[in-house]
Design an enzyme around this catalytic site. Structure first.
Site, PDB file in Angstrom:
ATOM      1  CB  CYS A 226      -0.948  -0.016   1.187  1.00  0.00           C
ATOM      2  SG  CYS A 226      -1.873  -1.549   1.303  1.00  0.00           S
TER       3      CYS A 226
ATOM      4  CG  HIS B 115      -3.241   2.999   2.259  1.00  0.00           C
ATOM      5  ND1 HIS B 115      -3.801   2.588   1.069  1.00  0.00           N
ATOM      6  CD2 HIS B 115      -3.276   1.923   3.085  1.00  0.00           C
ATOM      7  CE1 HIS B 115      -4.143   1.322   1.174  1.00  0.00           C
ATOM      8  NE2 HIS B 115      -3.845   0.902   2.377  1.00  0.00           N
TER       9      HIS B 115
ATOM     10  CG  ASN C 125      -6.576  -1.369   1.602  1.00  0.00           C
ATOM     11  OD1 ASN C 125      -5.915  -0.983   0.645  1.00  0.00           O
ATOM     12  ND2 ASN C 125      -6.025  -1.765   2.734  1.00  0.00           N
TER      13      ASN C 125
END
Ligand code: COA
Length: 314
Positions: free
Chosen positions: A113, A241, A271
């Protein structure tokens, strides 16, 4: 020191949208649990689309948005942990799909990420190199996480989604750029095994990752402020993020920063790992919220465990 400027962005999402409700057919969960613990309401999963197709679509849109032709691209980098092939890289496949020149470097970055923030630093260093004969770089964050999700594991399957976004970047003396990156080998908190393992799914200790995430984001903001001399009060956008609304809110409240400067779209996408920061950036750009003069802190954290913090001027 030479900086960088993002001059165009584009995003791509698979056609299939999956609401929280769909998971109640697969595991013991509820829309209420998912929303209240994460902020996520829906996400997109690929059906027919390959990860490289998402990359290529995002890249074409970014080039059109920037007014740049494929022949002008001197570097192609894809941040991903879910490429279609271990080799060729997604960057090489994008090169073929969108007709980039063949005398340029094309490679993938695996920093989960934090991948797009890692990519910004790599691109910024390489754009200053004599080895690049063309003026622009293409940086893509793209994931097809649905291919490594265990739909029987409620602690992970509700969290992730697929998507991609791309940025066309050029060197610029007028736009400062500053970045710090870190990593700590830790497969217990989060891992996705490679080929040869019996099950190729994401495994995660959510609480450990949560603790790491809030620490990494808070430290990232403090570090950027100290090293750039730009106080958090002067920052127009904190582009974080998009893993969990509670992680972002925790940091925003702890540092007593205005809530409206923390953009969030994880309610729609879940996500998307390496794609989450560039999708957020692309949407901010679409909304006209990354205007000339905008100052942004980008904050990534994730598998590795890795973290990245970058200061960008638009
Ligand atoms: N539906 C219903 N219950 C669930 C569930 C789901 N989808 N997933 C987990 N649970 C249960 C757990 O089994 C646990 O039950 P127990 O108390 O009987 O053992 C309970 O909910 C609480 O679990 P816990 O892990 O304490 O929840 P949490 O409040 O920490 O939230 C996460 C879990 C995963 C949402 C949260 O830890 C998180 O977001 N962590 C960061 C993850 C992340 O960002 N990963 C990506 C890294 S980039």
């Amino acid at each position: 020191m030479q900086g960088i400027q993002i001059i165009g962005m584009g995003k791509a999402l698979p056609a299939r949208r999956v609401e929280n409700e769909a998971f109640t057919q697969m595991v013991e969960t509820s829309d209420e649990w998912i929303r209240s613990r994460t902020g996520i309401q829906s996400r997109y999963f690929c059906k027919e689309e390959r990860q490289m197709d998402l990359c290529a679509e995002a890249a074409r849109k970014a080039l059109a948005n920037a007014g740049v032709c494929p022949e002008e691209i001197g570097l192609c980098v894809v941040a991903t942990i879910t490429p279609d092939y271990h080799t060729p890289s997604s960057a090489c496949m994008v090169q073929k799909l969108i007709g980039l020149p063949e005398d340029i470097p094309a490679f993938d970055i695996n920093a989960a990420c934090s991948g797009f923030v890692y990519g910004l630093e790599v691109v910024s260093c390489m754009l200053g190199s004599d080895a690049l004969k063309r003026p622009y770089a293409l940086l893509i964050g793209a994931e097809k996480l649905s291919r490594i999700m265990n739909l029987q594991d409620r602690s992970t399957c509700v969290l992730f989604g697929d998507g991609a976004a791309a940025a066309v970047i050029r060197p610029s003396d007028a736009h400062r750029f500053f970045c710090r990156l870190g990593s700590q080998g830790n497969a217990e908190a989060l891992n996705a095994p490679g080929a040869g393992y019996p099950e190729l799914y994401i495994h995660m200790d959510g609480r450990k990752v949560f603790q790491f995430a809030v620490h990494a984001m808070e430290n990232g903001i403090r570090l950027l402020a100290k090293e750039t001399g730009v106080s958090p009060d002067e920052v127009d956008q904190f582009i974080c993020h998009q893993a969990n609304e509670r992680i972002i809110r925790h940091v925003q409240k702890k540092l007593k920063l205005p809530v409206e400067r923390f953009f969030m779209n994880l309610d729609q996408y879940g996500n998307t790992s390496g794609a989450s920061i560039p999708i957020a950036m692309a949407e901010l750009m679409e909304k006209g919220q990354l205007k000339p003069g905008t100052k942004a802190f980008c904050l990534g954290f994730g598998g590795g465990l890795t973290w990245g913090a970058a200061y960008l001027e638009f």
